[in-house]
Scaffold this motif. Structure first.
Motif, mmCIF file in Angstrom:
data_model
loop_
_atom_site.group_PDB
_atom_site.id
_atom_site.type_symbol
_atom_site.label_atom_id
_atom_site.label_comp_id
_atom_site.label_asym_id
_atom_site.label_seq_id
_atom_site.Cartn_x
_atom_site.Cartn_y
_atom_site.Cartn_z
ATOM 1 N N ALA A 177 10.897 8.039 -8.008
ATOM 2 C CA ALA A 177 10.123 7.443 -6.916
ATOM 3 C C ALA A 177 10.289 5.934 -6.866
ATOM 4 C CB ALA A 177 8.651 7.804 -7.057
ATOM 5 N N TRP A 178 10.467 5.318 -8.022
ATOM 6 C CA TRP A 178 10.646 3.873 -8.087
ATOM 7 C C TRP A 178 11.862 3.428 -7.277
ATOM 8 C CZ3 TRP A 178 15.341 2.478 -10.007
ATOM 9 C CH2 TRP A 178 16.027 3.438 -10.759
ATOM 10 N N LEU A 179 12.832 4.331 -7.110
ATOM 11 C CA LEU A 179 14.045 3.991 -6.390
ATOM 12 C C LEU A 179 13.768 3.686 -4.909
ATOM 13 C CD1 LEU A 179 17.028 3.645 -6.900
ATOM 14 C CD2 LEU A 179 17.346 6.065 -6.429
ATOM 15 N N TYR A 180 12.799 4.370 -4.321
ATOM 16 C CA TYR A 180 12.438 4.086 -2.927
ATOM 17 C C TYR A 180 11.934 2.650 -2.793
ATOM 18 C CZ TYR A 180 12.677 9.133 -2.174
ATOM 19 O OH TYR A 180 13.097 10.435 -2.101
ATOM 20 N N ILE A 181 11.177 2.203 -3.756
ATOM 21 C CA ILE A 181 10.611 0.854 -3.709
ATOM 22 C C ILE A 181 11.700 -0.188 -3.939
ATOM 23 C CG2 ILE A 181 8.960 -0.698 -4.814
ATOM 24 C CD1 ILE A 181 7.323 1.959 -5.365
ATOM 25 N N VAL A 182 12.558 0.064 -4.914
ATOM 26 C CA VAL A 182 13.659 -0.863 -5.177
ATOM 27 C C VAL A 182 14.583 -0.951 -3.961
ATOM 28 C CG1 VAL A 182 15.727 -1.242 -6.591
ATOM 29 C CG2 VAL A 182 13.580 -0.575 -7.682
ATOM 30 N N LEU A 183 14.915 0.206 -3.388
ATOM 31 C CA LEU A 183 15.791 0.200 -2.209
ATOM 32 C C LEU A 183 15.168 -0.505 -1.012
ATOM 33 C CD1 LEU A 183 17.407 3.762 -2.284
ATOM 34 C CD2 LEU A 183 18.529 1.561 -2.646
ATOM 35 N N SER A 184 13.843 -0.515 -0.934
ATOM 36 C CA SER A 184 13.199 -1.198 0.192
ATOM 37 C C SER A 184 13.459 -2.695 0.155
ATOM 38 C CB SER A 184 11.696 -0.912 0.228
ATOM 39 O OG SER A 184 11.033 -1.576 -0.824
ATOM 40 N N GLY A 185 13.689 -3.240 -1.026
ATOM 41 C CA GLY A 185 14.019 -4.662 -1.123
ATOM 42 C C GLY A 185 15.439 -4.973 -0.695
ATOM 43 N N THR A 231 0.839 -1.202 0.000
ATOM 44 C CA THR A 231 0.000 0.000 0.000
ATOM 45 C C THR A 231 0.876 1.256 0.000
ATOM 46 O OG1 THR A 231 -1.702 -1.199 1.218
ATOM 47 C CG2 THR A 231 -1.858 1.204 1.221
ATOM 48 N N GLY A 232 1.900 1.267 0.825
ATOM 49 C CA GLY A 232 2.819 2.397 0.875
ATOM 50 C C GLY A 232 3.549 2.596 -0.443
ATOM 51 N N SER A 233 3.891 1.503 -1.110
ATOM 52 C CA SER A 233 4.569 1.601 -2.409
ATOM 53 C C SER A 233 3.667 2.244 -3.451
ATOM 54 C CB SER A 233 5.011 0.212 -2.876
ATOM 55 O OG SER A 233 5.987 -0.320 -2.006
ATOM 56 N N VAL A 234 2.397 1.873 -3.445
ATOM 57 C CA VAL A 234 1.437 2.503 -4.357
ATOM 58 C C VAL A 234 1.343 3.997 -4.044
ATOM 59 C CG1 VAL A 234 -0.997 2.610 -5.038
ATOM 60 C CG2 VAL A 234 0.134 0.388 -4.784
ATOM 61 N N PHE A 235 1.278 4.332 -2.766
ATOM 62 C CA PHE A 235 1.218 5.731 -2.347
ATOM 63 C C PHE A 235 2.453 6.501 -2.821
ATOM 64 C CE2 PHE A 235 2.342 9.033 0.769
ATOM 65 C CZ PHE A 235 1.245 9.869 0.616
ATOM 66 N N VAL A 236 3.625 5.896 -2.678
ATOM 67 C CA VAL A 236 4.872 6.548 -3.106
ATOM 68 C C VAL A 236 4.792 6.905 -4.586
ATOM 69 C CG1 VAL A 236 7.330 6.135 -3.567
ATOM 70 C CG2 VAL A 236 6.368 5.567 -1.329
ATOM 71 N N ILE A 237 4.377 5.965 -5.415
ATOM 72 C CA ILE A 237 4.314 6.209 -6.859
ATOM 73 C C ILE A 237 3.283 7.291 -7.187
ATOM 74 C CG2 ILE A 237 3.731 5.187 -9.091
ATOM 75 C CD1 ILE A 237 6.451 4.330 -7.982
ATOM 76 N N VAL A 238 2.085 7.158 -6.630
ATOM 77 C CA VAL A 238 1.007 8.109 -6.930
ATOM 78 C C VAL A 238 1.356 9.512 -6.428
ATOM 79 C CG1 VAL A 238 -1.404 8.682 -6.404
ATOM 80 C CG2 VAL A 238 -0.780 6.333 -7.009
ATOM 81 N N GLU A 239 1.832 9.611 -5.215
ATOM 82 C CA GLU A 239 2.139 10.911 -4.625
ATOM 83 C C GLU A 239 3.340 11.567 -5.313
ATOM 84 O OE1 GLU A 239 1.257 13.909 -1.602
ATOM 85 O OE2 GLU A 239 0.187 12.496 -2.866
ATOM 86 N N ALA A 240 4.333 10.782 -5.633
ATOM 87 C CA ALA A 240 5.504 11.328 -6.325
ATOM 88 C C ALA A 240 5.119 11.880 -7.695
ATOM 89 C CB ALA A 240 6.585 10.262 -6.465
ATOM 90 N N ARG A 241 4.270 11.179 -8.395
ATOM 91 C CA ARG A 241 3.802 11.685 -9.691
ATOM 92 C C ARG A 241 3.016 12.978 -9.517
ATOM 93 N NH1 ARG A 241 1.770 6.275 -12.908
ATOM 94 N NH2 ARG A 241 3.865 5.506 -13.377
#
Length: 114
Positions: free
Chosen positions: A81-89, A64-74
């Motif tokens: 913004a995708w980098l936050y999600i990749v780094l979380s892994g 859910t937070g990942s979806v929020f990151v993408i939507v809010e960043a856009r």
């Protein structure tokens, strides 16, 4: 220097502190798991119903937070913004999500000041 400092609101700083706490806290236990040669994924799903419940809970929050990151960043015109999600892994969502929120708050402050 004041140009950089003016975008760091107290809220952004609080999110940044939480981000660092998330990184240090999760990687401390990740290091223990590596040193003990534990099956990280296996331990998450086979250590009983309580651990499985927490795992599912955190997984749903992370997605859910990942979806929020993408939507809010856009919405705010934030790049990479995708980098936050990749780094979380590679690090932990407990690190990257508060980091994103800190950068989001800086962006909001910059937009308000413009």
């Amino acid at each position: 220097m004041s140009e950089i400092r003016r975008h760091w609101s107290p809220t952004a700083v609080a999110f940044l502190v939480l981000s660092v706490a998330g990184l240090v806290g999760t990687w401390t236990f990740n290091a223990f798991a590596i040193v003990q040669m534990r099956d990280f994924i296996g331990d998450l799903v086979t250590s009983g119903p309580a651990v499985s419940s927490i795992t599912i809970d955190l997984l749903v929050v992370a997605i859910t937070g990942s979806v929020f990151v993408i939507v809010e960043a856009r919405r705010l015109g934030m790049r990479f913004a995708w980098l936050y999600i990749v780094l979380s892994g590679v690090t932990a969502f407990a690190f990257t999500f508060p980091l994103f929120l800190a950068m989001r708050q800086r962006r909001l402050t910059a937009l308000e000041n413009a």
